[in-house]
Motif scaffolding. Sequence first.
Motif, mmCIF file in Angstrom:
data_model
loop_
_atom_site.group_PDB
_atom_site.id
_atom_site.type_symbol
_atom_site.label_atom_id
_atom_site.label_comp_id
_atom_site.label_asym_id
_atom_site.label_seq_id
_atom_site.Cartn_x
_atom_site.Cartn_y
_atom_site.Cartn_z
ATOM 1 N N ASP A 1 -11.103 -25.650 -29.031
ATOM 2 C CA ASP A 1 -12.128 -26.699 -29.103
ATOM 3 C C ASP A 1 -11.686 -27.984 -28.407
ATOM 4 O OD1 ASP A 1 -13.798 -25.029 -30.515
ATOM 5 O OD2 ASP A 1 -13.074 -25.707 -32.470
ATOM 6 N N VAL A 2 -10.411 -28.363 -28.548
ATOM 7 C CA VAL A 2 -9.929 -29.622 -27.982
ATOM 8 C C VAL A 2 -9.966 -29.573 -26.456
ATOM 9 C CG1 VAL A 2 -7.991 -31.209 -27.838
ATOM 10 C CG2 VAL A 2 -8.488 -30.062 -30.004
ATOM 11 N N LEU A 3 -9.313 -28.577 -25.890
ATOM 12 C CA LEU A 3 -9.297 -28.459 -24.436
ATOM 13 C C LEU A 3 -10.689 -28.123 -23.898
ATOM 14 C CD1 LEU A 3 -7.685 -28.447 -21.807
ATOM 15 C CD2 LEU A 3 -7.147 -26.027 -22.206
ATOM 16 N N GLY A 4 -11.470 -27.419 -24.685
ATOM 17 C CA GLY A 4 -12.827 -27.081 -24.259
ATOM 18 C C GLY A 4 -13.699 -28.300 -24.058
ATOM 19 N N HIS A 5 -13.500 -29.334 -24.880
ATOM 20 C CA HIS A 5 -14.259 -30.570 -24.705
ATOM 21 C C HIS A 5 -13.680 -31.424 -23.582
ATOM 22 C CE1 HIS A 5 -15.961 -29.628 -28.703
ATOM 23 N NE2 HIS A 5 -16.966 -30.367 -28.291
ATOM 24 N N GLU A 6 -12.356 -31.406 -23.436
ATOM 25 C CA GLU A 6 -11.732 -32.235 -22.413
ATOM 26 C C GLU A 6 -11.973 -31.678 -21.012
ATOM 27 O OE1 GLU A 6 -7.651 -32.455 -23.436
ATOM 28 O OE2 GLU A 6 -7.944 -33.820 -25.131
ATOM 29 N N ASP A 7 -11.807 -30.378 -20.860
ATOM 30 C CA ASP A 7 -11.958 -29.761 -19.542
ATOM 31 C C ASP A 7 -12.517 -28.347 -19.709
ATOM 32 O OD1 ASP A 7 -11.889 -29.040 -16.915
ATOM 33 O OD2 ASP A 7 -9.709 -29.023 -16.725
ATOM 34 N N PRO A 8 -13.847 -28.211 -19.779
ATOM 35 C CA PRO A 8 -14.449 -26.885 -20.012
ATOM 36 C C PRO A 8 -14.228 -25.902 -18.863
ATOM 37 C CG PRO A 8 -16.138 -28.517 -19.511
ATOM 38 C CD PRO A 8 -14.860 -29.271 -19.679
ATOM 39 N N LYS A 9 -13.730 -26.353 -17.707
ATOM 40 C CA LYS A 9 -13.488 -25.460 -16.584
ATOM 41 C C LYS A 9 -11.998 -25.192 -16.359
ATOM 42 C CE LYS A 9 -17.682 -26.481 -13.928
ATOM 43 N NZ LYS A 9 -18.228 -26.789 -12.595
ATOM 44 N N SER A 10 -11.201 -25.456 -17.403
ATOM 45 C CA SER A 10 -9.766 -25.228 -17.277
ATOM 46 C C SER A 10 -9.474 -23.734 -17.183
ATOM 47 C CB SER A 10 -9.031 -25.818 -18.482
ATOM 48 O OG SER A 10 -7.670 -25.445 -18.481
ATOM 49 N N GLU A 11 -8.483 -23.386 -16.369
ATOM 50 C CA GLU A 11 -8.081 -21.998 -16.210
ATOM 51 C C GLU A 11 -7.421 -21.448 -17.475
ATOM 52 O OE1 GLU A 11 -8.440 -19.797 -13.922
ATOM 53 O OE2 GLU A 11 -9.188 -20.882 -12.175
ATOM 54 N N GLU A 12 -6.938 -22.332 -18.346
ATOM 55 C CA GLU A 12 -6.227 -21.891 -19.542
ATOM 56 C C GLU A 12 -7.178 -21.469 -20.658
ATOM 57 O OE1 GLU A 12 -3.595 -24.951 -20.755
ATOM 58 O OE2 GLU A 12 -2.602 -25.125 -18.805
ATOM 59 N N LEU A 13 -8.451 -21.803 -20.533
ATOM 60 C CA LEU A 13 -9.401 -21.523 -21.607
ATOM 61 C C LEU A 13 -9.808 -20.052 -21.631
ATOM 62 C CD1 LEU A 13 -11.771 -24.620 -21.437
ATOM 63 C CD2 LEU A 13 -10.136 -24.061 -23.244
ATOM 64 N N ILE A 14 -10.085 -19.581 -22.828
ATOM 65 C CA ILE A 14 -10.625 -18.238 -23.039
ATOM 66 C C ILE A 14 -12.001 -18.392 -23.673
ATOM 67 C CG2 ILE A 14 -10.337 -16.040 -24.240
ATOM 68 C CD1 ILE A 14 -7.344 -16.493 -24.161
ATOM 69 N N TYR A 15 -13.014 -17.836 -23.020
ATOM 70 C CA TYR A 15 -14.389 -17.933 -23.517
ATOM 71 C C TYR A 15 -14.778 -16.647 -24.237
ATOM 72 C CZ TYR A 15 -15.613 -22.350 -21.281
ATOM 73 O OH TYR A 15 -15.694 -23.673 -20.949
ATOM 74 N N LYS A 16 -15.426 -16.826 -25.402
ATOM 75 C CA LYS A 16 -15.916 -15.692 -26.180
ATOM 76 C C LYS A 16 -17.290 -16.020 -26.752
ATOM 77 C CE LYS A 16 -11.486 -13.725 -27.677
ATOM 78 N NZ LYS A 16 -10.656 -13.324 -28.854
ATOM 79 N N TRP A 17 -18.048 -14.962 -27.097
ATOM 80 C CA TRP A 17 -19.329 -15.145 -27.771
ATOM 81 C C TRP A 17 -19.049 -15.416 -29.246
ATOM 82 C CZ3 TRP A 17 -23.635 -15.866 -25.107
ATOM 83 C CH2 TRP A 17 -23.693 -15.396 -23.799
ATOM 84 N N ILE A 18 -19.448 -16.594 -29.706
ATOM 85 C CA ILE A 18 -19.088 -17.066 -31.042
ATOM 86 C C ILE A 18 -20.358 -17.363 -31.832
ATOM 87 C CG2 ILE A 18 -17.907 -18.886 -32.325
ATOM 88 C CD1 ILE A 18 -16.011 -19.176 -29.946
ATOM 89 N N HIS A 19 -20.331 -17.009 -33.122
ATOM 90 C CA HIS A 19 -21.455 -17.323 -34.002
ATOM 91 C C HIS A 19 -21.564 -18.847 -34.174
ATOM 92 C CE1 HIS A 19 -22.477 -13.238 -35.300
ATOM 93 N NE2 HIS A 19 -21.187 -12.987 -35.246
ATOM 94 N N VAL A 20 -22.766 -19.351 -34.002
ATOM 95 C CA VAL A 20 -22.999 -20.788 -34.103
ATOM 96 C C VAL A 20 -24.280 -21.057 -34.895
ATOM 97 C CG1 VAL A 20 -21.856 -21.286 -31.907
ATOM 98 C CG2 VAL A 20 -24.328 -20.889 -31.954
ATOM 99 N N GLY A 21 -24.421 -22.296 -35.277
ATOM 100 C CA GLY A 21 -25.674 -22.791 -35.817
ATOM 101 C C GLY A 21 -26.286 -23.728 -34.791
ATOM 102 N N VAL A 22 -27.507 -23.436 -34.375
ATOM 103 C CA VAL A 22 -28.199 -24.282 -33.393
ATOM 104 C C VAL A 22 -28.796 -25.470 -34.140
ATOM 105 C CG1 VAL A 22 -29.932 -24.365 -31.578
ATOM 106 C CG2 VAL A 22 -28.712 -22.224 -32.036
#
Length: 210
Positions: free
Chosen positions: A151-172
């Motif tokens: 979550d931290v790096l995802g907000h700072e740099d959502p296009k970072s190569e270090e990030l792993i993206y997954k389909w996550i349950h959320v509340g809209v």
Amino acid sequence: VTKFRMPSNLKGLLEKQVVGPSTEILAESDFPEQSFKPKVQMPLKRVPGQNPRKVEVERRRRLYLTFDIAELLASKGIDSNQLMPRHYDPDNMPPIEEKKDSVFPIYLPLEVFDNDEFDCRTPEEWISLGLEPGSSDRKPVPGKALLPTDDVLGHEDPKSEELIYKWIHVGVLDYDKETDLYLVHKTDEKGLVRDEEGRPILNGGITPEG
């Protein structure tokens, strides 16, 4: 007479009491019941030989629960972690011989290819599913979003190569018509949508204080 005295913790005893099997949903949820129901365009009055409306709604609800977007994409050879464009260094591009797939990395955002012509509901209709009859508070609507696990790096740099993206349950929580973006919040380990103090997030996260 002491026989008819009620115990002080009567409510707690009744909640723990379970008499036989039940179809009642006992799990705590921050989502309204109607937010899980699919949209079915059928007449309220049943035509002879046709399924009742409630039966059709329940059948589709169970059918949709068997679908998983990550599995559906994987069956088509699509890696969900590769759907998000990342930063790349053009000076350090690997040779064509070392690339298994395309030579150039993904650079177009997923929303460029989004097509809402066949959506069964408008964004406003999806958000309105959080409104329960007789309540002025709008609850979150269940969904899945492609989000970074960090979550931290995802907000700072959502296009970072270090990030792993997954389909996550959320509340809209909300929808912005001008930007065409949804505001979502990850569910916790119990599937609840809560703030840092453990309170349910209502009305898009807007508090009386603003």
